[in-house]
Enzyme design. Structure first.
Site, PDB file in Angstrom:
ATOM      1  CB  CYS A  70      -0.978   0.005   1.179  1.00  0.00           C
ATOM      2  SG  CYS A  70      -0.195   0.116   2.812  1.00  0.00           S
ATOM      3  CG  HIS A 108      -4.134   1.015   4.330  1.00  0.00           C
ATOM      4  ND1 HIS A 108      -3.565   0.284   3.312  1.00  0.00           N
ATOM      5  CD2 HIS A 108      -5.226   1.618   3.777  1.00  0.00           C
ATOM      6  CE1 HIS A 108      -4.285   0.426   2.212  1.00  0.00           C
ATOM      7  NE2 HIS A 108      -5.291   1.237   2.472  1.00  0.00           N
ATOM      8  CG  ASP A 125      -6.769   1.988  -0.574  1.00  0.00           C
ATOM      9  OD1 ASP A 125      -5.674   1.652  -1.045  1.00  0.00           O
ATOM     10  OD2 ASP A 125      -7.134   1.706   0.584  1.00  0.00           O
TER      11      ASP A 125
END
Length: 274
Positions: A70, A108, A125
């Site tokens: 991520c 994250h 995302d």
């Protein structure tokens, strides 16, 4: 990011340069990125350094033809979107684990994006497997249907935002804008801790153009989607060709886990988050 590198990034994801940084273009860019660039943690198991700096992240995706987790994927995408004229902020999140508890701070990284022609911000995302395929309206509190499921963003009593998919909380976001350097500790933890899901297994996963997901975890190749699930174990001599065929990744050696803790992944893997 200069024009030459921007064009190379757009070629990498198979996208044309947008006429304007609007919502329609953002939707297209997000989808194409998900299809072209895999979520992968191969660097951890190949002994490669992970540098959380914009140019290095873009270089890994564009010049090296790789993906990332991520921090890398959303960090690189933020560079592209900013260059194209979008207003982008980095948001810190904590992923909901299978035990019903949130992970570490800066667990994250997701993106808050403002597009031309609309007054509302969007959640983008590309570094979380069970997240939406399209941008979500960040200020909307009702249901938001998406090809990946039905999403809802709710505000907590402390002012954070819980992002849910099909009624299950995926992660909790802070609203305060962050810098890439703020995520160094979270990235280091995920790369080194025995408690991190990323040190427990080798993972490479991406969406296909049809909306299915293809995932290689160790020697297990899984294709899953609305039509069902197919799974098979690869022979050792099939692993490197599989990375090349399904993910466009050329490797000189097979990434391997040297120590495998027993608990399941909360952030990765087709049966968990990614």
């Amino acid at each position: 990011m200069d024009s030459t590198r921007t064009d190379a990034y757009l070629r990498r994801i198979g996208a044309a340069r947008p006429i304007a940084p609007d919502l329609e273009a953002l939707r297209e860019l997000q989808w194409r990125h998900l299809v072209a660039v895999p979520f992968e943690n191969l660097s951890i198991h190949l002994g490669e350094d992970i540098v959380l700096e914009g140019p290095a992240l873009v270089g890994k995706v564009v010049e090296r033809g790789r993906g990332g987790f991520c921090f890398e994927l959303n960090g690189a995408f933020a560079e592209l979107l900013t260059t194209l004229g979008y207003r982008v902020s980095l948001l810190a999140g904590r992923v909901m684990g299978p035990d019903g508890r949130f992970g570490i701070p800066f667990d994250h990284l997701a993106l808050r994006v403002e597009a031309r022609g609309t007054d509302e911000p969007f959640l983008v995302d590309i570094g979380f497997g069970r997240n939406s395929h399209r941008p979500l309206r960040l200020d909307e509190r009702g249901e938001q249907p998406d090809p990946a499921g039905v999403f809802r963003i709710t505000e907590t009593k402390d002012g954070d935002l819980d992002v849910s998919r099909d009624g299950e909380v995926q992660y909790r976001l802070e609203r305060r804008p962050r810098e890439l350097a703020d995520f160094e500790a979270g990235s280091w933890w995920h790369r080194t801790s025995p408690a991190s899901p990323f040190t427990r297994s080798v993972l490479c996963s991406r969406l296909t153009g049809s909306g299915d997901r293809v995932t290689l975890t160790g020697r297990r190749l899984v294709t899953s989607g609305p039509g069902g699930r197919e799974e098979r174990e690869l022979a050792e001599d099939e692993i490197l060709p599989a990375y090349r065929e399904h993910f466009g990744i050329e490797l000189e050696r097979i990434p391997e886990v040297h120590s495998r803790p027993s608990s399941a992944s909360a952030h990765a893997g087709p049966s968990a988050r990614r």
